[in-house]
Design a protein around this motif. Structure first.
Motif, mmCIF file in Angstrom:
data_model
loop_
_atom_site.group_PDB
_atom_site.id
_atom_site.type_symbol
_atom_site.label_atom_id
_atom_site.label_comp_id
_atom_site.label_asym_id
_atom_site.label_seq_id
_atom_site.Cartn_x
_atom_site.Cartn_y
_atom_site.Cartn_z
ATOM 1 N N ASP A 30 61.710 43.646 40.880
ATOM 2 C CA ASP A 30 60.286 44.006 40.906
ATOM 3 C C ASP A 30 59.559 42.802 40.295
ATOM 4 O OD1 ASP A 30 57.756 44.819 40.141
ATOM 5 O OD2 ASP A 30 58.401 46.733 39.306
ATOM 6 N N THR A 31 59.008 41.927 41.156
ATOM 7 C CA THR A 31 58.451 40.662 40.637
ATOM 8 C C THR A 31 57.161 40.892 39.847
ATOM 9 O OG1 THR A 31 57.223 40.162 42.676
ATOM 10 C CG2 THR A 31 59.486 39.323 42.519
ATOM 11 N N GLY A 32 56.514 42.049 40.055
ATOM 12 C CA GLY A 32 55.331 42.371 39.250
ATOM 13 C C GLY A 32 55.682 42.422 37.768
ATOM 14 N N TYR A 35 55.335 38.979 36.109
ATOM 15 C CA TYR A 35 53.945 38.629 35.761
ATOM 16 C C TYR A 35 53.438 39.485 34.614
ATOM 17 C CZ TYR A 35 54.061 35.637 39.789
ATOM 18 O OH TYR A 35 54.411 34.631 40.661
ATOM 19 N N ARG A 36 53.884 40.751 34.593
ATOM 20 C CA ARG A 36 53.496 41.629 33.489
ATOM 21 C C ARG A 36 54.086 41.133 32.160
ATOM 22 N NH1 ARG A 36 51.717 47.038 34.745
ATOM 23 N NH2 ARG A 36 51.196 47.166 36.950
ATOM 24 N N ALA A 37 55.348 40.676 32.193
ATOM 25 C CA ALA A 37 55.989 40.197 30.962
ATOM 26 C C ALA A 37 55.287 38.936 30.449
ATOM 27 C CB ALA A 37 57.467 39.921 31.216
ATOM 28 N N LEU A 90 51.520 28.564 36.667
ATOM 29 C CA LEU A 90 52.425 29.639 36.260
ATOM 30 C C LEU A 90 53.277 30.065 37.458
ATOM 31 C CD1 LEU A 90 53.528 31.932 34.476
ATOM 32 C CD2 LEU A 90 51.641 33.328 35.331
ATOM 33 N N ARG A 91 52.648 30.253 38.604
ATOM 34 C CA ARG A 91 53.388 30.690 39.790
ATOM 35 C C ARG A 91 54.485 29.675 40.121
ATOM 36 N NH1 ARG A 91 50.817 35.151 41.686
ATOM 37 N NH2 ARG A 91 52.441 35.279 43.254
ATOM 38 N N ALA A 92 54.158 28.382 39.978
ATOM 39 C CA ALA A 92 55.123 27.329 40.301
ATOM 40 C C ALA A 92 56.365 27.444 39.403
ATOM 41 C CB ALA A 92 54.475 25.961 40.143
ATOM 42 N N GLY A 112 56.645 42.447 45.677
ATOM 43 C CA GLY A 112 55.564 41.760 44.985
ATOM 44 C C GLY A 112 54.348 41.569 45.862
ATOM 45 N N ARG A 113 53.756 40.379 45.770
ATOM 46 C CA ARG A 113 52.545 40.075 46.550
ATOM 47 C C ARG A 113 52.761 38.930 47.536
ATOM 48 N NH1 ARG A 113 51.738 43.534 43.371
ATOM 49 N NH2 ARG A 113 49.812 44.361 42.516
ATOM 50 N N ASP A 114 53.699 38.022 47.187
ATOM 51 C CA ASP A 114 53.867 36.790 47.981
ATOM 52 C C ASP A 114 55.323 36.566 48.361
ATOM 53 O OD1 ASP A 114 54.872 36.353 45.446
ATOM 54 O OD2 ASP A 114 54.201 34.272 45.344
ATOM 55 N N ILE A 115 56.098 37.649 48.435
ATOM 56 C CA ILE A 115 57.533 37.476 48.697
ATOM 57 C C ILE A 115 57.769 36.996 50.132
ATOM 58 C CG2 ILE A 115 59.822 38.548 48.583
ATOM 59 C CD1 ILE A 115 58.258 38.354 45.886
ATOM 60 N N ARG A 166 40.943 40.904 43.444
ATOM 61 C CA ARG A 166 41.433 39.749 42.677
ATOM 62 C C ARG A 166 42.735 39.210 43.285
ATOM 63 N NH1 ARG A 166 42.456 41.748 37.389
ATOM 64 N NH2 ARG A 166 40.326 41.707 36.689
ATOM 65 N N ASP A 167 43.667 40.114 43.633
ATOM 66 C CA ASP A 167 44.975 39.676 44.140
ATOM 67 C C ASP A 167 44.858 39.064 45.542
ATOM 68 O OD1 ASP A 167 46.004 40.688 41.794
ATOM 69 O OD2 ASP A 167 46.948 42.450 42.678
ATOM 70 N N SER A 168 43.869 39.512 46.323
ATOM 71 C CA SER A 168 43.741 39.013 47.698
ATOM 72 C C SER A 168 42.894 37.758 47.800
ATOM 73 C CB SER A 168 43.101 40.078 48.595
ATOM 74 O OG SER A 168 43.795 41.275 48.495
ATOM 75 N N ASN A 169 41.980 37.578 46.847
ATOM 76 C CA ASN A 169 41.029 36.456 46.980
ATOM 77 C C ASN A 169 41.385 35.221 46.166
ATOM 78 O OD1 ASN A 169 39.566 37.949 48.755
ATOM 79 N ND2 ASN A 169 38.143 38.731 47.224
ATOM 80 N N ARG A 170 42.452 35.295 45.365
ATOM 81 C CA ARG A 170 42.812 34.115 44.575
ATOM 82 C C ARG A 170 43.310 33.017 45.520
ATOM 83 N NH1 ARG A 170 48.033 37.211 42.334
ATOM 84 N NH2 ARG A 170 49.404 36.678 44.056
ATOM 85 N N ALA A 171 43.217 31.753 45.043
ATOM 86 C CA ALA A 171 43.626 30.626 45.894
ATOM 87 C C ALA A 171 45.149 30.513 45.959
ATOM 88 C CB ALA A 171 43.021 29.338 45.356
HETATM 89 O O1 DC Z 1 52.908 45.081 41.290
HETATM 90 P P1 DC Z 1 52.325 45.101 39.876
HETATM 91 O O2 DC Z 1 51.121 46.001 39.718
HETATM 92 O O3 DC Z 1 53.369 45.368 38.841
HETATM 93 O O4 DC Z 1 51.814 43.581 39.630
HETATM 94 C C1 DC Z 1 51.022 43.224 38.527
HETATM 95 C C2 DC Z 1 50.206 41.985 38.883
HETATM 96 O O5 DC Z 1 51.084 40.854 39.049
HETATM 97 C C3 DC Z 1 49.423 42.075 40.179
HETATM 98 O O6 DC Z 1 48.093 42.498 39.959
HETATM 99 C C4 DC Z 1 49.472 40.692 40.762
HETATM 100 C C5 DC Z 1 50.650 40.033 40.103
HETATM 101 N N1 DC Z 1 51.766 39.757 41.021
HETATM 102 C C6 DC Z 1 51.706 38.604 41.756
HETATM 103 O O7 DC Z 1 50.715 37.891 41.694
HETATM 104 N N2 DC Z 1 52.748 38.247 42.560
HETATM 105 C C7 DC Z 1 53.824 39.025 42.667
HETATM 106 N N3 DC Z 1 54.831 38.649 43.443
HETATM 107 C C8 DC Z 1 53.889 40.251 41.928
HETATM 108 C C9 DC Z 1 52.831 40.598 41.119
#
Ligand code: DC
Length: 212
Positions: A30-32, A35-37, A90-92, A112-115, A166-171
């Motif tokens: 769970d990659t979220g 980011y949460r940690a 951070l993502r890098a 996640g969001r970008d898998i 926020r999650d959809s509009n970030r660069a």
């Molecule tokens: O899925 P979640 O609610 O646990 O994720 C928390 C935040 O982490 C979410 O708002 C965006 C970020 N996230 C991300 O940018 N890329 C991922 N692969 C997973 C989560």
């Protein structure tokens, strides 16, 4: 086999990822939670969640084996995670860990969001799971109720809209359906029907590949 699951907040992708992994005997990430940690470590140090230096240093010190889901799954940590996760540096730093996890045999389910778009663009199966914001808000409220917390549905819905934006509009690696991802809309599906629909997608992809 690598299965990539992406989708917005409260779409049910975590539960789906866990159940699909168990069904196919794969590992699950769970990659979220990563980011949460990072977000929690940044807040614990008294830094701001949009501070790239604090976020990168927290990410380098991360120990995924010690993640405590209960403390990471809170609303406040989720909000901060949505902010830290927009930091490209951070993502890098987190890419290699996620790709290494996916590459270990026998394969894995990552959610996640970008898998499907960035982390595992060559995943065997990609599923983009979504649901109407109102349905997601209702499920979140039910989860909070089960934890003994009473939160108003309108507040949760407003948060979901804010987080989606926020999650959809970030660069950096925004939330997007990969071109080759299968859309799974769970607005009218319960969890068991969602799992069955996802297994149908995986099996259809495997059968298609076998024929090719
Ligand atoms: O899925 P979640 O609610 O646990 O994720 C928390 C935040 O982490 C979410 O708002 C965006 C970020 N996230 C991300 O940018 N890329 C991922 N692969 C997973 C989560």
């Amino acid at each position: 086999m690598i299965i990539a699951i992406d989708g917005p907040a409260a779409s049910g992708k975590g539960t789906l990822g866990k159940r699909l992994a168990a069904h196919y005997g794969l590992r699950h990430l769970d990659t979220g939670l990563i980011y949460r940690a990072v977000a929690k470590a940044v807040l614990d140090r008294g830094a701001r969640p949009d501070d790239p230096v604090a976020a990168v240093s927290a990410a380098r010190a991360l120990d995924p084996s010690s993640f405590d889901e209960a403390t990471l799954k809170t609303h406040a940590v989720g909000e901060a995670a949505s902010i830290v996760s927009a930091i490209p540096e951070l993502r890098a730093v987190l890419v290699d860990f996620q790709r290494d996890f996916a590459a270990q045999p026998p394969g894995a389910v990552l959610d996640g969001r970008d898998i499907g778009t960035v982390i595992c663009p060559d995943a065997d199966v990609k599923i983009y799971v979504t649901a109407a914001p109102e349905a997601r808000a209702r499920r979140r409220v039910a989860e909070y109720k089960a934890q003994g917390r009473d939160i108003d549905e309108a507040t949760v819905l407003a948060d979901i809209h804010k987080r989606d934006k926020r999650d959809s509009n970030r660069a950096a690696a925004p939330l997007r359906q990969a071109a080759d991802a299968h859309l799974l809309d769970t607005t009218h599906l319960g969890i068991d029907a969602t799992i069955r629909a996802a297994i149908d997608i995986v099996e259809a992809v495997r059968a298609g590949r076998g024929r090719g």
